[in-house]
Design an enzyme around this catalytic site. Structure first.
Site, PDB file in Angstrom:
ATOM      1  CB  CYS A  81      55.550   8.304  47.835  1.00  0.00           C
ATOM      2  SG  CYS A  81      56.116   8.769  46.220  1.00  0.00           S
ATOM      3  CG  HIS A 173      50.964   9.455  46.697  1.00  0.00           C
ATOM      4  ND1 HIS A 173      51.396  10.220  47.752  1.00  0.00           N
ATOM      5  CD2 HIS A 173      51.982   9.440  45.804  1.00  0.00           C
ATOM      6  CE1 HIS A 173      52.611  10.660  47.519  1.00  0.00           C
ATOM      7  NE2 HIS A 173      52.991  10.198  46.335  1.00  0.00           N
ATOM      8  CD  GLU A 175      48.743   9.817  50.172  1.00  0.00           C
ATOM      9  OE1 GLU A 175      48.712   8.571  50.140  1.00  0.00           O
ATOM     10  OE2 GLU A 175      49.647  10.506  49.674  1.00  0.00           O
TER      11      GLU A 175
HETATM   12  N1  GLN Z   1      60.508  12.060  44.619  1.00  0.00           N
HETATM   13  C1  GLN Z   1      60.267  12.191  46.017  1.00  0.00           C
HETATM   14  C2  GLN Z   1      61.506  11.867  46.816  1.00  0.00           C
HETATM   15  O1  GLN Z   1      62.399  11.285  46.277  1.00  0.00           O
HETATM   16  C3  GLN Z   1      59.118  11.297  46.438  1.00  0.00           C
HETATM   17  C4  GLN Z   1      57.862  11.671  45.713  1.00  0.00           C
HETATM   18  C5  GLN Z   1      56.625  11.517  46.508  1.00  0.00           C
HETATM   19  O2  GLN Z   1      56.653  11.310  47.723  1.00  0.00           O
HETATM   20  N2  GLN Z   1      55.492  11.670  45.841  1.00  0.00           N
HETATM   21  O3  GLN Z   1      61.586  12.196  47.975  1.00  0.00           O
END
Ligand code: GLN
Length: 198
Positions: A81, A173, A175
């Site tokens: 992410c 995610h 985890e």
């Molecule tokens: N929206 C976050 C970002 O742009 C990432 C979201 C996440 O890691 N769950 O940094």
């Protein structure tokens, strides 16, 4: 000397969940908060969180430069992410935002909707042996991939798990679920032994 320890970048975000996942797999793991910590690990997970904050803290601590050096020497890194945003060469909707710029992918931040629009999707991931329940939270979308990038999973026509040599990145995610097969996949990239049952 670099021992067989796996690190989780612990500057901000959900690094504890990744640490627990590694502990369940009986892997020696530490939270990386300094350059000295980073020098102890053989592979690194960059967690979800706020990519702007993690990027800023990584530069302030000197971790950013050390990380880029270690990756060029072959250290495996898995970005989830926000971690994936930080690995990307380009961020389409925030072109001036800092990233480590290591992987030949272009991402669009928050492209899968806001926090309240978080969702789960069953992905087909042959590299880990089948279906995986993926959790997407304000997830980035991969909108472009270079020719050296291998697509390991797609959702709705877009790549969501990709690999380029020693780098692995995903929009979702792992985890936060019980299924640790993607962590196990990454540990095979690192060359670390792990428990097969979790
Ligand atoms: N929206 C976050 C970002 O742009 C990432 C979201 C996440 O890691 N769950 O940094």
């Amino acid at each position: 000397m670099v021992k067989l320890i796996v690190g989780v970048l612990g500057l901000q975000g959900d690094f504890r969940e990744h640490l627990w996942a590694l502990q369940k797999l009986q892997v020696e793991a530490i939270v990386v908060k300094t350059v000295e910590d980073l020098r102890k690990v053989k592979g690194l997970i960059i967690p979800g969180g706020e990519s702007t904050t993690i990027g800023r803290l990584a530069r302030m601590t000197g971790i950013a430069d050390e990380l880029k050096k270690r990756v060029s020497e072959g250290m495996p890194v898995y970005g989830t992410c926000a971690g994936m945003i930080l690995l990307a060469k380009k961020i389409a909707n925030y072109p001036t935002q800092y990233s480590f710029s290591l992987m030949d992918i272009t991402v669009e931040r928050n492209a899968y909707g806001r926090q309240v629009e978080s969702f789960e999707a069953a992905l087909d991931i042959p590299a880990i042996g089948g279906t995986f329940k993926a959790i997407f939270i304000r997830a980035p979308k991969i909108v472009e991939c270079g020719k050296d990038v291998q697509i390991l999973a797609t959702y709705d026509g877009s790549p969501v798990l990709v690999q380029q040599d020693n780098l692995l990145a995903g929009s979702f995610h792992p985890e936060l679920g019980e299924d640790l097969r993607i962590h196990q996949y990454f540990l095979r990239m690192v060359g670390v032994k792990y428990a097969s049952v979790c």
